[in-house]
Design an enzyme around this catalytic site. Sequence first.
Site, mmCIF file in Angstrom:
data_model
loop_
_atom_site.group_PDB
_atom_site.id
_atom_site.type_symbol
_atom_site.label_atom_id
_atom_site.label_comp_id
_atom_site.label_asym_id
_atom_site.label_seq_id
_atom_site.Cartn_x
_atom_site.Cartn_y
_atom_site.Cartn_z
ATOM 1 C CG HIS A 17 6.093 23.520 5.765
ATOM 2 N ND1 HIS A 17 5.724 22.715 6.648
ATOM 3 C CD2 HIS A 17 5.311 22.936 4.798
ATOM 4 C CE1 HIS A 17 4.778 21.502 6.253
ATOM 5 N NE2 HIS A 17 4.634 21.662 4.926
ATOM 6 C CG HIS A 20 8.381 19.264 5.536
ATOM 7 N ND1 HIS A 20 8.103 20.559 4.766
ATOM 8 C CD2 HIS A 20 7.205 18.545 4.723
ATOM 9 C CE1 HIS A 20 7.296 20.374 3.723
ATOM 10 N NE2 HIS A 20 6.842 19.531 3.671
ATOM 11 C CB CYS A 125 -6.200 14.292 -4.770
ATOM 12 S SG CYS A 125 -5.444 15.738 -3.885
ATOM 13 C CB CYS A 128 -3.448 13.111 -1.731
ATOM 14 S SG CYS A 128 -4.458 13.954 -0.671
ATOM 15 C CB CYS A 143 -8.695 16.802 -1.746
ATOM 16 S SG CYS A 143 -7.263 16.168 -0.557
ATOM 17 C CG HIS A 146 -4.103 18.621 -0.902
ATOM 18 N ND1 HIS A 146 -3.722 17.260 -0.580
ATOM 19 C CD2 HIS A 146 -2.725 19.058 -0.770
ATOM 20 C CE1 HIS A 146 -2.819 16.854 -0.335
ATOM 21 N NE2 HIS A 146 -1.829 17.837 -0.387
ATOM 22 C CE LYS A 298 -0.677 18.668 5.523
ATOM 23 N NZ LYS A 298 -0.528 17.937 4.304
ATOM 24 C CE LYS A 301 5.677 26.535 -3.932
ATOM 25 N NZ LYS A 301 6.653 25.790 -4.833
HETATM 26 N N1 MSP Z 1 5.970 12.042 -0.095
HETATM 27 C C1 MSP Z 1 4.843 11.538 0.823
HETATM 28 C C2 MSP Z 1 5.496 10.739 1.817
HETATM 29 C C3 MSP Z 1 6.054 9.460 1.154
HETATM 30 S S1 MSP Z 1 6.713 8.380 2.714
HETATM 31 C C4 MSP Z 1 7.110 6.807 1.800
HETATM 32 C C5 MSP Z 1 4.417 12.845 1.550
HETATM 33 N N2 MSP Z 1 5.201 13.862 1.447
HETATM 34 S S2 MSP Z 1 5.162 15.396 2.478
HETATM 35 O O1 MSP Z 1 6.109 16.346 1.896
HETATM 36 O O2 MSP Z 1 3.698 15.775 1.985
HETATM 37 O O3 MSP Z 1 5.392 15.189 3.759
HETATM 38 C C6 MSP Z 1 4.228 14.531 4.572
HETATM 39 C C7 MSP Z 1 4.708 14.676 5.959
HETATM 40 O O4 MSP Z 1 5.339 15.882 6.277
HETATM 41 C C8 MSP Z 1 3.506 14.354 6.896
HETATM 42 O O5 MSP Z 1 3.498 13.052 7.103
HETATM 43 C C9 MSP Z 1 4.138 14.825 8.553
HETATM 44 O O6 MSP Z 1 5.284 14.029 8.744
HETATM 45 C C10 MSP Z 1 4.997 16.338 7.770
HETATM 46 N N3 MSP Z 1 4.114 17.175 7.662
HETATM 47 C C11 MSP Z 1 3.506 18.076 6.558
HETATM 48 N N4 MSP Z 1 2.952 19.040 7.104
HETATM 49 C C12 MSP Z 1 2.489 18.923 8.547
HETATM 50 C C13 MSP Z 1 2.084 19.743 9.303
HETATM 51 N N5 MSP Z 1 1.320 21.036 8.982
HETATM 52 N N6 MSP Z 1 2.306 19.512 10.567
HETATM 53 C C14 MSP Z 1 2.951 18.211 10.991
HETATM 54 N N7 MSP Z 1 3.629 17.559 9.985
HETATM 55 C C15 MSP Z 1 3.455 17.928 8.784
HETATM 56 O O7 MSP Z 1 3.379 12.837 1.943
#
Ligand code: MSP
Length: 512
Positions: A17, A20, A125, A128, A143, A146, A298, A301
Amino acid sequence: MKFYITTPIYYINDIVHIGHSYTTIIADIMARWKRLNSFDVFFLTGTDEHGSKIATAAKKKGKMPLIFCNDMSLKFKEAWNLLNISYTDFIRTTEKRHFSAVEKIVQILFDKNLIFKKKYEGLYCVGCEKFYLPKDLDEEGYCVFHKTKPLIQSEENYFFKLSTFQNLILERITDPCHEEYIEIYPEERKNEIIGKLKIGLENISLSRNIVEWGIPLPFDKKQTVYVWIDALINYITGIGYPKNMTEFQKYWPVNIHLMAKDILWFHAIIWPAILMSVGFSLPKKLCVHGFFTLNGNKMSKSLGNVISPQELVSKYGVDATRYLLVTIMPFGHDGDISWEKLTLKYNIDLANNLGNLISRIVKMAGKYFNFKVPQANFDLKLVKKIVTLLREDFIINMNSMQLHKAAQDLQNAITLVNKQIEYDAPWKISKTHVHELASYIFSYLQAVDIIALHLLPFIPVSAEKIWHTMGASNDINKIAKKYFTDFIIPKSGFSVSDSQLQDTEGLFARIV
Ligand code: MSP
């Protein structure tokens, strides 16, 4: 000089999304910017594929975990290709090279007596992939990220002696003179971590015995490595550890770990503790951005409120999507977004300001000079104004990752040229004053060339298109690299007299 930048590796149970995408585009812009500044850049991204969350998601789809991971990680690669992300490597934690790195690091911790076995009961969780203490949850025990209730899990695990690192880490994130100083940006995030750190550090579980989908511990194959320890190690696997130590030593320590605030704790506390344990240098900088929220929530999914990058691209195109995502909210802050806000920004910045500037210059050159770059003496006044404007702020903002501000500097430069055109009003000049007309139009073209060089990291394809549209024929990337080294503009400018201006059809047309 080298520059190593990473994004978090993304969990593949989620669809790709714009959250990311936001992080990945910022990293890409920084990587491109540093390349233009002649750095030897390594840009790493990838996918986080182990743990109970992924295993459950695969099961739900009726797929073997690895098959599920192959399919899902491909979706991230496809999205990054669509968004023109210039990563150096894409790491998957299910790759063999990563297993070797994780086994090696965990074995070192074990040999150094930093691991012990303990029975543990805690609130976990799954979203997380983290144990929480009741005080970390909201008033109803949910949490905060989430909005789900962590359940009690009890098992006998191996623990990492994190608590012994409390003062060492505190020193390294608070003392800028320390050789191994870790800069945390922005300041408020750093203070948050310092506050938590001062309360004290608990030892953390390093393995799970109820999670099969993971990397087995080298010293007890019945347990798997806790997914967060597994994931963090990607940052060294990606640059060659342990097989290619020359490459690893070339790029480590990382210059920037980029992430959102939800995962700073892991990067600021757990990761440095592991690195210190094995005797590696610490990250130079952790850059922490905020969340995109939709109606205050936030995007994820599990909350069912995601916007995909593909949706944005089909409405705005690739370059505009890149531009809009990184400029719609200030780095470090949260931003609530909507289609209306994005479209408004698209029309103001890209259609009305930039698009309009290009099309009016081409129109004038078409009308008076048959779509050719006129022959004229190079009047440097306008170009100098643009150069000064951009040299003062733009570079500082880019280097400090304030991309929305750097983009605003560019918008100011574009506005300045638009205003200059209105002031000069070339359309009022009689065609018989051809020299005067030529000189005006020639200087607008040169001014836009300079702007295009700066647009390159943000909107690479359009910047190149603009460059050729203005009749500058050389390789824009090569020229930009030279320009950002010496800031010298060739005597005759960049747009070459007599060369044909190219069509701008479709460059940031207005969207209603
Ligand atoms: N897998 C772990 C990270 C491990 S790194 C060694 C993780 N993955 S995640 O898919 O949840 O990705 C988190 C990251 O995605 C956030 O830190 C951020 O960079 C990005 N984002 C996910 N949702 C977001 C928003 N709604 N807004 C901005 N960035 C976001 O955590």
